[in-house]
Design an enzyme around this catalytic site. Structure first.
Site, PDB file in Angstrom:
ATOM      1  N   GLY A  46      68.728  47.808  54.778  1.00 30.80           N
ATOM      2  CA  GLY A  46      68.507  49.112  55.413  1.00 30.80           C
ATOM      3  C   GLY A  46      68.074  50.058  54.316  1.00 30.80           C
ATOM      4  N   CYS A  78      69.646  42.709  50.516  1.00 30.14           N
ATOM      5  CA  CYS A  78      68.771  43.842  50.206  1.00 30.14           C
ATOM      6  C   CYS A  78      69.593  45.113  49.960  1.00 30.14           C
ATOM      7  CB  CYS A  78      67.717  43.993  51.296  1.00 30.14           C
ATOM      8  SG  CYS A  78      66.251  44.800  50.656  1.00 30.14           S
ATOM      9  N   HIS A 170      65.385  39.309  52.983  1.00 29.68           N
ATOM     10  CA  HIS A 170      65.995  39.398  54.323  1.00 29.68           C
ATOM     11  C   HIS A 170      66.061  38.008  54.959  1.00 29.68           C
ATOM     12  CE1 HIS A 170      66.142  43.812  55.272  1.00 29.68           C
ATOM     13  NE2 HIS A 170      65.417  43.832  54.165  1.00 29.68           N
ATOM     14  N   GLU A 172      67.585  36.963  57.411  1.00 29.81           N
ATOM     15  CA  GLU A 172      67.689  36.996  58.883  1.00 29.81           C
ATOM     16  C   GLU A 172      66.318  37.069  59.548  1.00 29.81           C
ATOM     17  OE1 GLU A 172      68.030  39.489  56.886  1.00 29.81           O
ATOM     18  OE2 GLU A 172      67.391  41.362  57.850  1.00 29.81           O
TER      19      GLU A 172
HETATM   20  N1  GLN Z   1      64.542  50.027  49.577  1.00 29.66           N
HETATM   21  C1  GLN Z   1      65.854  49.993  50.165  1.00 29.66           C
HETATM   22  C2  GLN Z   1      66.867  50.673  49.259  1.00 29.66           C
HETATM   23  O1  GLN Z   1      66.662  50.811  48.104  1.00 29.66           O
HETATM   24  C3  GLN Z   1      66.309  48.591  50.465  1.00 29.66           C
HETATM   25  C4  GLN Z   1      65.349  47.969  51.439  1.00 29.66           C
HETATM   26  C5  GLN Z   1      65.947  46.934  52.331  1.00 29.66           C
HETATM   27  O2  GLN Z   1      67.142  46.833  52.534  1.00 29.66           O
HETATM   28  N2  GLN Z   1      65.066  46.194  52.935  1.00 29.66           N
HETATM   29  O3  GLN Z   1      67.887  51.042  49.744  1.00 29.66           O
END
Ligand code: GLN
Length: 221
Positions: A46, A78, A170, A172
């Site tokens: 996220g 992520c 990711h 998922e």
């Molecule tokens: N760019 C997001 C961050 O630094 C992470 C991106 C992701 O979870 N796909 O929080």
């Protein structure tokens, strides 16, 4: 096996579907008390700064370390990996939990390759895993106790340490549940361990008993 998915913000639905396909009982977690009774937790991707603010507002900044300390396993993907890291380069003010010894740099793959797919050789997999990276953080360094499970162009992209796993892609979104299965297997292995310990004999044995006797769990006593 009961696995939660932290559902404050981000990509939690696909994780739920992957867990259910693998036969786990999946529960979306929005409040700390919903961690009760879970064997493991996925912290999805996220926007990590948003997740950090919501996590603090709802009390997960203390509830997640407590869940881990009580024996729970955690898999961060992520933004989830950013939340679990020890250090976020250039963002000392952003909440991170230090549950895995990683230094991460947010959005460090640059504009041109901000989102991309790559075939990864993952430790223990017999065929490549097609990974989807979306504005992924870069793992700049890992601690001595952190195992690298996969690399992309030399950088670690999936890692594990104790009861914590982290991936900057990711899993998922690949339509391939092998990374989720790997997490479930690690949770199951830890759940089995206390039973095996309890079955070990506690009474002193004579030397002849000890020599070459195989215990109920196949361990050489
Ligand atoms: N760019 C997001 C961050 O630094 C992470 C991106 C992701 O979870 N796909 O929080």
């Amino acid at each position: 096996m009961k696995i939660g998915i932290l559902a404050l913000q981000g990509a939690f639905r696909e994780h739920r579907l992957a867990l259910e396909r693998l036969g786990a009982e999946a529960r979306e977690v929005r409040l700390p008390e919903q961690l009760e009774g879970l064997d493991g937790l996925i912290v999805p991707g996220g926007e990590s700064s948003t997740v950090a603010k919501l996590a603090t507002a709802y009390g997960f900044d203390t509830a997640l370390p407590a869940f881990h300390a009580a024996g729970g396993s955690i898999f961060g993907t992520c933004a989830g990996a950013i939340l679990l890291a020890r250090e976020i380069e250039g963002r000392p003010e952003q909440l991170r939990l230090g549950l895995i010894d990683l230094t991460v740099a947010r959005n460090a793959y640059g504009r041109q390759i901000a989102s991309f797919e790559a075939d990864l050789a993952v430790r223990g997999f017999d065929a490549p895993f097609r990974a989807v990276f979306i504005r992924a953080p870069r793992i700049a360094s890992v601690g001595p106790d952190t195992t690298v499970l996969a690399r992309w162009r030399g950088d670690p992209v999936a890692v594990a340490q104790g009861r914590v796993m982290a991936a900057v892609f990711h899993p998922e979104l690949s339509g391939d549940d092998r990374v989720h299965r790997l997490f479930l297997e690690s949770v199951a292995a830890r759940a089995a361990a206390p039973g095996a310990d309890a079955a070990r004999p506690t009474e002193p044995q004579s030397p002849s008993d000890r020599a070459g006797t195989v215990g109920p769990h196949g361990d050489l006593r």
